[in-house]
Design an enzyme around this catalytic site. Structure first.
Site, PDB file in Angstrom:
ATOM      1  N   TRP A 162       0.803  -1.225   0.000  1.00  0.00           N
ATOM      2  CA  TRP A 162       0.000   0.000   0.000  1.00  0.00           C
ATOM      3  C   TRP A 162       0.832   1.269   0.000  1.00  0.00           C
ATOM      4  CZ3 TRP A 162       1.966   2.327   4.166  1.00  0.00           C
ATOM      5  CH2 TRP A 162       2.455   1.513   5.199  1.00  0.00           C
ATOM      6  N   LYS A 186      -3.156  -8.680  -7.096  1.00  0.00           N
ATOM      7  CA  LYS A 186      -3.947  -8.595  -5.850  1.00  0.00           C
ATOM      8  C   LYS A 186      -3.477  -7.323  -5.157  1.00  0.00           C
ATOM      9  CE  LYS A 186      -4.132  -9.326  -1.782  1.00  0.00           C
ATOM     10  NZ  LYS A 186      -4.318  -8.235  -0.793  1.00  0.00           N
ATOM     11  N   SER A 239       5.969  -7.390   3.293  1.00  0.00           N
ATOM     12  CA  SER A 239       6.758  -7.658   4.495  1.00  0.00           C
ATOM     13  C   SER A 239       7.577  -8.950   4.364  1.00  0.00           C
ATOM     14  CB  SER A 239       5.818  -7.790   5.697  1.00  0.00           C
ATOM     15  OG  SER A 239       4.986  -8.914   5.515  1.00  0.00           O
ATOM     16  N   VAL A 240       8.565  -9.072   5.212  1.00  0.00           N
ATOM     17  CA  VAL A 240       9.415 -10.266   5.199  1.00  0.00           C
ATOM     18  C   VAL A 240       8.587 -11.518   5.543  1.00  0.00           C
ATOM     19  CG1 VAL A 240      11.423 -11.369   6.256  1.00  0.00           C
ATOM     20  CG2 VAL A 240      11.437  -8.920   5.837  1.00  0.00           C
ATOM     21  N   THR A 242       5.386 -12.146   5.091  1.00  0.00           N
ATOM     22  CA  THR A 242       4.554 -12.588   3.967  1.00  0.00           C
ATOM     23  C   THR A 242       5.443 -13.072   2.821  1.00  0.00           C
ATOM     24  OG1 THR A 242       2.936 -10.949   4.624  1.00  0.00           O
ATOM     25  CG2 THR A 242       2.605 -11.954   2.490  1.00  0.00           C
ATOM     26  N   LEU A 254       7.186 -24.950  -7.699  1.00  0.00           N
ATOM     27  CA  LEU A 254       8.457 -24.772  -8.418  1.00  0.00           C
ATOM     28  C   LEU A 254       8.343 -23.719  -9.511  1.00  0.00           C
ATOM     29  CD1 LEU A 254       9.871 -28.385  -8.611  1.00  0.00           C
ATOM     30  CD2 LEU A 254      10.777 -26.466  -7.317  1.00  0.00           C
ATOM     31  N   GLY A 262      11.660  -5.959   3.156  1.00  0.00           N
ATOM     32  CA  GLY A 262      11.920  -4.787   4.004  1.00  0.00           C
ATOM     33  C   GLY A 262      13.328  -4.249   3.941  1.00  0.00           C
ATOM     34  N   CYS A 295      10.441   1.083   2.231  1.00  0.00           N
ATOM     35  CA  CYS A 295      11.425   0.055   2.617  1.00  0.00           C
ATOM     36  C   CYS A 295      12.843   0.570   2.492  1.00  0.00           C
ATOM     37  CB  CYS A 295      11.224  -1.256   1.868  1.00  0.00           C
ATOM     38  SG  CYS A 295      10.454  -1.111   0.303  1.00  0.00           S
ATOM     39  N   GLU A 397      12.091  -3.303  11.271  1.00  0.00           N
ATOM     40  CA  GLU A 397      11.550  -2.266  10.401  1.00  0.00           C
ATOM     41  C   GLU A 397      10.290  -1.675  11.032  1.00  0.00           C
ATOM     42  OE1 GLU A 397      10.049  -3.517   6.544  1.00  0.00           O
ATOM     43  OE2 GLU A 397      11.060  -1.812   5.629  1.00  0.00           O
ATOM     44  N   GLY A 470      15.154  -9.469   0.228  1.00  0.00           N
ATOM     45  CA  GLY A 470      14.470 -10.066  -0.911  1.00  0.00           C
ATOM     46  C   GLY A 470      15.352 -10.709  -1.948  1.00  0.00           C
TER      47      GLY A 470
END
Ligand code: ADP
Length: 495
Positions: A162, A186, A239-240, A242, A254, A262, A295, A397, A470
């Protein structure tokens, strides 16, 4: 053609309650919906369709159909249409800026209008890259012609946050489309309507089904999307925690995944730095105008001990001069926190700091006094000092307007503290000495490193982190090639 509607309340009312699937606005198949809050007043500003697995099914099926036709177009044809999407969005900058300001609480002048412009730019940028979808020739032997070609992956599932919802969506949708894929997005619960509007506008240009968008809660709508058997690639920003869930869903099937997670980004100010420029850089880097909801926010500022106190004085004075207020007011520099959850999260970390002996909490600027905003999620920016890098507020964070200032004595100590975090997204170093700058560039462990500046992420600059920040880069040519195509090796025997 839809004309720009710069009344965000009216636009929100028009868009309330829908997904966009196969070119049409449709309610959730369950009929369920949820309220979308105006964080400046605490009142609902609209509502959104509450999607679930049944909606995911319809959206993915429509996208699969559209993708086959789209992939058959030439790369340049696809690129031209995607660039046209960008030009259409340029005509809607004011409208989209106002809608995202109302929905997310980000100030229109300093943040929301800027997001709407860079959103348009992302589509124009990626549209122009279509002819770069090249393979390579390989000197395998003299009796064959050996090459690689790039093919689309199919239907991409994109789950977005968001904080910069439209732009972060564009960094996924635009390259995926140019590369010949369809996308099902989504949106985030806190900011579904601005993204729905973008999708509605682009569906005037794109064939139906190619870009579908669903709103809904993470596990109920995002979960089935990530798990869907026909989603051939998942791209996620959030977020980490999720991110780990999404990564597991991708592992089950796979399929490849891109994760933008974050950060706890360090800004290192050496003793020889130009302090005034560094103060400017801290204001931009910490994204105070976005309430620190970024972030890449420079949420740990490491300052040479000789400059520490003066830096805090100058930064506080600068932030004090910023105006907190109604996000839609042109005079406002800083709007609101996005949601009650985030508001509580910031309060939790401030409480942790207050409980710490020696912590110095400098709250800047002033809360708005307008009674209409009395229930708004406003927070004064905080410059926190007197805590060590090991403190929870320096390691986790916060995603709010709280930056921690930590003193250091030597370059080695600064680099050690900067890298002593689970994240590795962004970092900056401020110095007048070239060799210190170059050492910093080498030794700061982060995916996006800047010297003597702190610009925000823009199309063409590869962006993404390491460690818990990430996997993979976005915003650049390589993001389109690496994330949204498969490479096929072809050997043609000439004998
Ligand atoms: P934040 O805490 O900043 O809202 P999240 O990672 O929770 O960050 O949210 C980012 C996006 O991920 C949102 O669109 C959210 O709905 C979605 N999401 C949250 N949980 C899940 C989940 N279990 N599966 C799929 N998507 C999820």
């Amino acid at each position: 053609m839809l004309v720009p509607n710069i009344d965000p309340h009216a636009l929100a009312a028009e868009l309330s309650g829908y997904h966009l699937i196969d070119g049409a606005l449709v309610p959730a198949s369950s009929g369920e919906r949820f309220n979308v809050l105006n964080p400046a007043t605490g009142d609902p500003m609209g509502y959104a369709a509450a999607g679930d697995a049944a909606d995911v099914e319809v959206a993915v099926e429509s996208a699969s159909r559209a993708q086959k036709v789209w992939a058959a177009k030439t790369a340049r044809e696809r690129g031209k249409l995607v660039a046209e999407c960008g030009r259409l969005l340029e005509q809607h900058v004011e409208e989209l800026g106002r809608l995202v300001a109302l929905e997310s609480g980000k100030a229109l002048r300093t943040e929301s209008r800027v997001e709407a412009s860079v959103l348009a730019d992302a589509f124009i940028y990626f549209g122009g890259l279509a002819s770069e979808l090249k393979g390579e020739t390989i000197p395998y032997n003299n009796t064959s012609m050996t090459m690689t070609v790039r093919e689309p992956v199919g239907v991409v599932g994109a789950i977005i946050p968001w904080n910069v919802p439209m732009y972060l969506m564009a960094l996924k949708v635009a390259p995926a489309l140019v590369a010949g894929n369809a996308v099902v997005v989504k949106s985030a619960e806190e900011a579904p309507l601005c993204c729905l509007r973008v999708c509605q506008l682009l569906n005037q240009i794109l064939p139906p089904g190619l870009f579908n968008i669903l709103s809904g809660d993470g596990p109920t709508c995002g979960g089935p999307l990530a798990a869907h058997k026909d989603i051939a690639k998942i791209t996620f920003t959030g977020s980490v925690e999720t991110g780990r869930i999404i990564h597991r869903a991708a592992a089950e099937k796979l399929v490849p995944v891109t994760l933008e997670l974050g950060g706890k980004s360090p800004m290192v100010i050496m003793g020889d730095a130009d302090l005034e420029r560094a103060v400017d850089g801290a204001v931009t880097g910490m994204r105070f105008t976005r309430q620190g909801q970024s972030c890449t926010a420079a949420s740990r500022i490491l300052v040479h001990r000789s400059l520490h106190d003066e830096f805090i004085e100058r930064l506080s004075a600068r932030v004090d001069a910023m105006r907190i207020g109604d996000p839609l007011d042109e005079a406002t520099d800083i709007g609101t926190i996005v949601s009650p959850n985030q508001f509580e999260r910031v309060a939790y970390y401030l409480e942790k700091a207050r409980e710490t002996a020696g912590a110095n909490i400098r709250e800047c600027s002033a809360l708005p006094t307008d009674p209409k905003l009395s229930k708004g999620l406003f927070v004064r920016p905080v410059i926190l000092s007197g805590v060590t890098n090991q403190h929870q507020v320096c390691q986790e964070e916060i995603f709010g307007p709280v930056t921690c200032v930590i003193p250091f004595d030597t370059y080695e100590e600064a680099i050690h503290i900067a890298n002593d975090t689970e994240y590795a997204l962004a970092a900056t170093i401020w110095t007048r000495d070239l060799s210190t700058a170059m050492r910093g560039v080498n030794e700061l462990h982060a995916g996006f490193v800047q010297v003597n500046q702190n610009v925000v992420v823009q199309p063409m600059l590869p962006y993404g982190g390491f460690k818990s920040s990430g996997i993979g880069k976005e915003a650049s040519l390589d993001s389109m090639l690496e994330h949204f195509t498969h490479r096929k090796t072809v050997i043609i025997n000439m004998g």
